[in-house]
Write a protein that holds these residues in place. Structure first.
Motif, PDB file in Angstrom:
ATOM      1  N   TYR A  64       6.726  -4.779  -6.404  1.00 58.89           N
ATOM      2  CA  TYR A  64       7.152  -3.428  -6.036  1.00 58.89           C
ATOM      3  C   TYR A  64       8.456  -3.416  -5.235  1.00 58.89           C
ATOM      4  CZ  TYR A  64       5.305  -4.847  -1.514  1.00 58.89           C
ATOM      5  OH  TYR A  64       5.075  -5.529  -0.359  1.00 58.89           O
ATOM      6  N   ARG A 123       0.832  -1.202   0.000  1.00 52.76           N
ATOM      7  CA  ARG A 123       0.000   0.000   0.000  1.00 52.76           C
ATOM      8  C   ARG A 123       0.866   1.250   0.000  1.00 52.76           C
ATOM      9  NH1 ARG A 123      -5.269  -0.097   1.044  1.00 52.76           N
ATOM     10  NH2 ARG A 123      -5.091   1.996   1.967  1.00 52.76           N
ATOM     11  N   ARG A 124       1.950   1.196   0.754  1.00 55.21           N
ATOM     12  CA  ARG A 124       2.845   2.349   0.800  1.00 55.21           C
ATOM     13  C   ARG A 124       3.514   2.565  -0.555  1.00 55.21           C
ATOM     14  NH1 ARG A 124       7.099   3.075   5.662  1.00 55.21           N
ATOM     15  NH2 ARG A 124       5.093   3.312   6.720  1.00 55.21           N
ATOM     16  N   GLU A 145       2.369   1.789  -3.459  1.00 58.79           N
ATOM     17  CA  GLU A 145       1.385   2.242  -4.438  1.00 58.79           C
ATOM     18  C   GLU A 145       0.787   3.608  -4.096  1.00 58.79           C
ATOM     19  OE1 GLU A 145      -1.518  -0.855  -4.697  1.00 58.79           O
ATOM     20  OE2 GLU A 145      -0.149  -2.271  -5.687  1.00 58.79           O
ATOM     21  N   ASN A 146       1.279   4.214  -2.998  1.00 62.17           N
ATOM     22  CA  ASN A 146       0.816   5.537  -2.569  1.00 62.17           C
ATOM     23  C   ASN A 146      -0.708   5.590  -2.399  1.00 62.17           C
ATOM     24  OD1 ASN A 146       3.411   6.852  -2.522  1.00 62.17           O
ATOM     25  ND2 ASN A 146       3.339   6.874  -4.779  1.00 62.17           N
ATOM     26  N   PRO A 194      -4.244   6.039  -0.459  1.00 62.98           N
ATOM     27  CA  PRO A 194      -4.637   6.962   0.613  1.00 62.98           C
ATOM     28  C   PRO A 194      -4.784   6.237   1.943  1.00 62.98           C
ATOM     29  CG  PRO A 194      -6.501   6.491  -0.826  1.00 62.98           C
ATOM     30  CD  PRO A 194      -5.299   5.908  -1.499  1.00 62.98           C
ATOM     31  N   GLN A 195      -4.582   6.973   3.013  1.00 65.30           N
ATOM     32  CA  GLN A 195      -4.727   6.408   4.347  1.00 65.30           C
ATOM     33  C   GLN A 195      -6.188   6.034   4.606  1.00 65.30           C
ATOM     34  OE1 GLN A 195      -2.452   5.556   6.780  1.00 65.30           O
ATOM     35  NE2 GLN A 195      -4.268   4.671   7.732  1.00 65.30           N
TER      36      GLN A 195
END
Length: 371
Positions: free
Chosen positions: A133, A38-39, A41-42, A44-45
């Protein structure tokens, strides 16, 4: 993972494993994505409304971590107190916050609360994570340090992995004893009966111990209540097995089993102590491992309370569309039970972690309070 590629291997591994094999349990997100994915792929929180409301035991995180590192050098594996410190949001010794984000940075504590029942909210285990990634040098580093060829982890093996804080993890192996039995006589005492120790006058309910030099026999009309059979020489394994086979419903123990406790085994325990914690192991054969029926709680004064349900010892057993009338019923009868005992000193109830493995042994570690 560029920011961790040149740092300490031990801290690289714990951050890599927790961030790659675990992710937030988000509604409608299938397949689940790991925290590091998730980080990368940027994304959202997420917030509390996005989460599924699930929970897992913190011991699952420990089991997966130690399972993945089962082939690694011991110097690369965190001892359990340090791993728990990391999971609870602490900083590992000699680590840099800029180099190694804490567990809270991967899973914010306001959204992933660790509760007193030793569960953590809204985290899922991902046994076959995406790795596209991850930088190639981090992939190679992970494989080199762990000794693994790929990232796929057998879910059941990882979830049920047994670990030991003394050596961080261990593999259980069953070895055959030597061809000859190491006892030169046979003895028996009916379970639960009181007998007179040879060479003394005090009665005891303890199990028989190797080393008696006399025969203790009391007879009744039905047969011999207690006794020992002396053999002229150490029997072969075949002779030993034939001896047991000639007695209806008899059984024979050799090796470590013969040196252990004979009789009821539910609730037998060992307790150990280290500088900062207590360890206990409790034998619970035939006890349901379902979280709805089983509880283990530790109080600040060191009192341990175990409650559960046994499913063994039935008079009639139904298996595979067949009905078995049990000829013997030596196991603990079915029903609810409780076991309580006290550790040698006070503990911090919030720093207790237990594992009830498939071998029927409940193992718990409770940290001593820090004043």
């Amino acid at each position: 993972m560029d920011n961790v590629s040149g740092a300490d291997d031990q801290q690289f591994l714990v951050h890599f494993i927790m961030g790659t094999y675990f992710g937030p349990d988000i509604n409608g997100c299938k397949p689940h994505k790991s925290a590091l994915q998730r980080r990368a792929e940027n994304l959202p929180q997420y917030n509390a409304n996005d989460l599924a409301g699930s929970s897992i035991r913190t011991t699952l995180l420990e089991s997966v971590y130690y399972y993945i590192l089962r082939k690694a050098e011991q110097s690369l594996v965190l001892k359990q107190p340090l791993l728990l410190q990391y999971i609870n949001g602490g900083t590992l010794p000699n680590s840099s916050a800029a180099t190694y984000p804490k567990f809270d940075d991967l899973f914010p504590c306001k959204l992933h609360t660790i509760r007193s029942q030793f569960t953590i909210d809204n985290i899922v285990f991902i046994n076959n994570p995406e790795i596209y990634y991850i930088k190639p040098h981090d992939i190679e580093r992970f494989k080199r340090l762990t000794g693994l060829g790929d990232f796929l982890v057998d879910r059941e093996s990882a979830m049920l992995h047994i670990f030991d804080d003394e050596s961080a993890l261990y593999n259980v192996k069953v070895q055959e004893t030597s061809s000859n039995v190491d006892l030169q006589y046979v003895k028996y005492f009916p379970c639960g009966n009181t007998y007179l120790d040879v060479g003394g006058n005090e009665e005891s309910n303890s199990p028989c111990n190797v080393g008696h030099s006399s025969i203790v026999v009391s007879e009744s009309e039905e047969g011999v209540d207690q006794g020992m059979i002396f053999l002229p020489s150490c029997p072969s394994r075949e002779e030993w097995n034939n001896l047991a086979a000639n007695i209806k419903c008899g059984f024979a123990l050799t090796g470590s089993a013969a040196r252990g406790h004979l009789g009821p085994v539910l609730g037998l325990m060992d307790i150990g102590e280290s500088e900062d914690s207590y360890l206990f192991r409790v034998s619970l054969p035939g006890v349901k491992r379902d979280e709805r029926d089983f509880r283990c709680e530790v109080e600040s004064d060191g009192t341990v309370m175990i409650k559960g349900v046994t499913v063994s010892g039935e008079r009639v057993v139904k298996k595979y569309a067949q009905v078995f009338e049990m000829q013997t019923q030596n196991l603990c009868p079915p029903g609810h039970f409780s076991i309580s005992f006290k550790l040698p000193g006070p503990v911090d109830p919030l720093q207790f972690h237990g594992t009830f493995a498939t071998d029927g042994i409940l193992e718990g570690i409770a940290l001593k309070p820090t004043y």
